[in-house]
Scaffold this active site. Structure first.
Site, PDB file in Angstrom:
ATOM      1  N   HIS A 165       0.792  -1.257   0.039  1.00  0.00           N
ATOM      2  CA  HIS A 165      -0.024  -0.035   0.292  1.00  0.00           C
ATOM      3  C   HIS A 165       0.741   1.192   0.135  1.00  0.00           C
ATOM      4  O   HIS A 165       0.220   2.120  -0.501  1.00  0.00           O
ATOM      5  CB  HIS A 165      -1.035  -0.058   0.932  1.00  0.00           C
ATOM      6  CG  HIS A 165      -0.370   0.366   2.446  1.00  0.00           C
ATOM      7  ND1 HIS A 165      -0.300  -0.794   3.332  1.00  0.00           N
ATOM      8  CD2 HIS A 165      -0.089   1.434   3.276  1.00  0.00           C
ATOM      9  CE1 HIS A 165       0.087  -0.279   4.500  1.00  0.00           C
ATOM     10  NE2 HIS A 165       0.339   1.218   4.295  1.00  0.00           N
TER      11      HIS A 165
ATOM     12  N   ASP B   2       1.295  -7.756   2.012  1.00  0.00           N
ATOM     13  CA  ASP B   2       1.326  -6.427   1.881  1.00  0.00           C
ATOM     14  C   ASP B   2       2.670  -5.999   1.828  1.00  0.00           C
ATOM     15  O   ASP B   2       3.518  -5.440   2.566  1.00  0.00           O
ATOM     16  CB  ASP B   2       0.586  -5.832   3.171  1.00  0.00           C
ATOM     17  CG  ASP B   2       0.459  -4.247   3.051  1.00  0.00           C
ATOM     18  OD1 ASP B   2       0.950  -3.638   1.867  1.00  0.00           O
ATOM     19  OD2 ASP B   2      -0.528  -3.474   3.428  1.00  0.00           O
TER      20      ASP B   2
ATOM     21  N   SER C  25       3.985   2.250   8.311  1.00  0.00           N
ATOM     22  CA  SER C  25       3.550   1.420   7.189  1.00  0.00           C
ATOM     23  C   SER C  25       5.103   1.225   6.622  1.00  0.00           C
ATOM     24  O   SER C  25       5.700   2.021   6.304  1.00  0.00           O
ATOM     25  CB  SER C  25       2.563   1.814   6.359  1.00  0.00           C
ATOM     26  OG  SER C  25       1.307   1.803   7.037  1.00  0.00           O
TER      27      SER C  25
END
Length: 753
Positions: free
Chosen positions: A88, A225, A660
């Protein structure tokens, strides 16, 4: 009835001898680990010294960690500049390289040699060279009282600019200085910013986004991810603009990757660039988030997401155009929902009030200086928070609803051209601004659907008009409310707006700017989209922003003093500064948790769980045929454990947005995973930490390597990495006894309902 996941907690007897793992609060400055955290980290399983984590004089863990773009983290995993981050985080770049014909979002992308690695203009990777406490230099000459917050900030910014520039003069480095503890301290960061970052690999969205919005901010999780990039440098190994002649960057340190896996109680270190937390908010600040701001923003985004979802499902073109936008909107929409529920569950306002009562008692019974500095604080904070509420709500509706309509946001971006011409700015300046605007047209319309945006406008304009406090709604919009009453009226207005505006297509927008370049301003100024944007933004700047700024400046000044008072009140407590997108360390341990009464979650997930969730009728849970084939054959290579492949795990680290892509590192300094999310029950940790429920969610590096090697056939990338250790258990041959293994694990977990 007791509810468990498929991989529920092991029998209690297996846990009786394990250390009790509680969430470890804190986002710590690497510079201060030696004095504040090293002993505690070692007690939890760290084998490294603070110097091996952060060092200026030798290669250390910090030299393998970068700020990826402006809002994520990445880590270097080879001596050739290979970089891992989240899928992402790389999503925007993957999307920019995608088209209906070359749909890398759906199918993934793998560069099988260096020539196939794709450049990404504008993307950067930033290393921290060193950090330094510069508080005394920044506050030199700044009065401690009898000065407004705005005037104080001007003096501070002047000092920041002077000190930051002097630190990197005659070098290729860059620098920035940030406030800490609400402006009580200041730290400088010397950086090295690389500009040539190329896309190397990305799994298909059915792996990289598996679970979609259904599973976002949730555990158990089965999302692969990750994405892979490479940093390139000039011939001197220093930052350089993109060039085909650039070479892979040689880092001072890269992270070895461990295949040894994890177990409950194992030490975990997260190294990254957390974005923003507000752990020291008062009760009035928490209440504003909980009861005012979050509900308004959730309502607006909910309406927008429903429309985007429908149109993306109906058109591949719209899906590609809006995939990155949708993900960004949905991410915080769901986070705010979880945060609001978490704050309610913790009774956060009451707990803050209890803290404030103790602070008041401490302030009132202290020395004269203590009383003078701290006793008046809380009543003044309350007064400003109450005064700013309507302005906060009005501001949220402008930013989320009005500017959430892309046509209005685009028209707003062109308003400076109108202002420049009307104020008779130099012709050269106007020409430069027009040229810049013309250059941006293609980029905007590449990812814009006027038909979709028309639907968004019909939904969001009524929310903006009805949600904004009546006294703060522009007269222009009030007149529209009367002329076009109710939702049918707004729909009629929106249709007229989009039919008449010349800013809804690339060709007509270019034509408008061509006219502006000739001096014909009317075609832009009189466009209905420009008129609406101008009415909303002009009113916002005149009637909302000044009062909002005044009160928030007052709150900032008072909050700085409040935090200083808390640190003085609790001299035995280690205070960490709120996150502000600077390099931080958080540490904890692998641990399961109980999110609610009767619910228990295990600490890991695996490939079996992906197959159990598989649903070809639901885009969130589609499984690629190749992955299903590998599963059926049990072709897992060296990445297996107990007849399957570990996918994700949870630990007690304190993380937030910006973490992240952060490396999750074991006690030996080896990469064991990539941080990519938090559990929904822990999303309120930006404001209040709950040690029993907060968990960070990590992609197990063994699943990443399995996808790269066995799924994508990109084993050359794995060979480039430094792999250490081995799986703690070998995979059964070709699926031998796999069913027995699975049943045994379920028996150990107890009944599954």
């Amino acid at each position: 009835m007791r509810i468990t996941t498929r991989l529920a907690l092991l029998a209690l007897s297996l846990f009786c001898c394990l250390p009790t793992a509680r969430a470890d609060e804190g986002l710590w400055l690497p510079l201060l680990l030696k004095q504040l955290n090293e002993a505690d980290m070692r007690s939890k399983g760290l084998k490294l010294s603070a110097e091996q984590i952060y060092s200026v004089n030798q290669g250390s863990l910090k030299d393998a960690v970068v700020q990826f773009g402006g809002g994520c983290t990445g880590e270097i995993v080879s001596d050739q500049g290979l970089l891992l981050t989240n899928h992402h985080c790389g999503y925007g770049q993957i999307q920019q390289h995608s088209s209906v014909e070359k749909d890398y979002l759906t199918n993934g992308y793998w560069a099988m040699n260096r020539a196939e690695e794709l450049p990404n203009p504008g993307l950067t990777a930033t290393f921290i060279v060193r950090m330094e406490d510069v508080t005394s230099q920044i506050l030199a000459g700044v009065p401690t009282n009898s000065i407004t917050e705005a005037d104080r900030e001007k003096l501070v910014q002047t000092n920041i600019q002077r000190v930051a520039q002097a630190a990197v003069q005659n070098t290729h480095y860059q620098s920035f200085i940030r406030p800490f503890y609400n402006g009580n301290e200041y730290y400088m960061f010397i950086t090295e910013v690389f500009q040539d970052i190329r896309l190397v690999g990305a799994p298909p969205s059915s792996i990289g986004k598996f679970g979609g919005d259904t599973d976002n901010w949730a555990w158990p999780r089965h999302t692969g991810d990750f994405s892979i990039f490479r940093i390139y440098a000039g011939p001197d190994n220093k930052p350089a603009p993109y060039s085909a002649d650039n070479k892979p960057f040689k880092p001072r340190h890269h992270l070895p990757i461990s295949l040894s896996g994890i177990k409950p109680g194992d030490f975990t270190l997260v190294f990254g660039f957390p974005g923003r937390t507000n752990e020291y908010l008062t009760s009035w600040g928490v209440d504003e988030v909980y009861s005012l701001s979050n509900p308004a923003k959730i309502k607006v985004r909910d309406a927008k997401l429903r429309i985007l979802d429908q149109d993306m499902k109906a058109s591949d073109k719209v899906r590609i155009q809006y995939s990155a936008k949708y993900a960004g909107i949905a991410n915080y929409w769901k986070k705010w929902i979880g945060e609001t529920r978490g704050l309610k569950k913790l009774d956060a306002v009451t707990r803050k009030q209890e803290q404030e009562a103790k602070f008041t008692q401490w302030a009132q019974h202290g020395t004269e200086a203590q009383q003078a500095a701290y006793a008046p604080l809380l009543p003044q904070l309350e007064k400003n928070y109450r005064a700013v509420r309507d302005y906060t709500l009005a501001r949220d509706y402008v930013t989320e609803a009005a500017l959430g309509i892309e046509l209005i946001a685009y028209a707003n971006s062109l308003l400076p051209l109108v202002d420049m011409v009307e104020k008779k700015a130099p012709a050269a300046d106007v020409a430069t601004a027009v040229a810049r605007a013309k250059k941006g047209v293609a980029g905007f319309f590449r990812n814009y659907s006027a038909a979709t945006d028309r639907k968004v406008a019909a939904a969001l304009l009524p929310l903006y008009a009805d949600g904004t406090p009546a006294t703060l709604l522009p007269g222009y919009v009030q007149a529209l409310q009367k002329q076009y009453p109710g939702k049918p009226g707004w729909a009629s207005f929106v249709n007229a707006l989009y039919d008449k505006s010349k800013l809804t297509t690339e060709s007509s927008a270019q034509a408008v700017l061509d006219e502006v370049a000739k001096g014909n301003l009317r075609v832009l100024r009189d466009d209905p989209a420009t008129q609406l944007a101008n009415a909303i933004i002009t009113h916002y700047r005149a009637a909302i922003l000044p009062a909002y700024t005044t009160h928030t400046d007052n709150i900032a000044l008072l909050q700085r003093t409040y935090v200083a008072g808390l640190r003085q009140m609790h001299t035995d407590r280690k205070f960490y500064p709120d996150a502000n997108s600077t390099l931080r360390v958080s540490y904890g341990q692998v641990a399961a948790y109980e999110p609610a009464d009767g619910v228990q979650y295990d600490y890991f997930t695996d490939l079996d769980g992906i197959m159990e969730k598989a649903d070809p009728t639901n885009p969130d849970f589609e499984v690629p045929a190749r992955l299903a084939e590998l599963y059926q054959k049990k072709d897992y290579g060296p990445y297996a454990l107990n007849g399957t492949v570990p996918v994700a795990f949870i630990a007690t680290n304190h993380t937030t947005g910006g973490n992240s892509g952060s490396p999750v590192i074991n006690g030996n300094g080896e990469l064991i995973g990539i941080n990519f999310d938090r559990n929904w029950e822990g999303t309120m940790s930006d404001i209040m930490f709950d040690p029993d429920r907060v968990r960070n969610i990590t992609l197990d590096v063994r699943y990443l390597l399995f996808v790269v090697d066995k799924y994508a056939g990109a084993g050359h990338l794995v060979k480039e990495m430094t792999i250490v250790g081995a799986s703690t258990a070998a995979a059964p041959e070709a699926g031998k006894d796999a069913k027995k293994v699975k049943l045994k694990r379920k028996e150990k977990a107890g009944a599954v309902n």
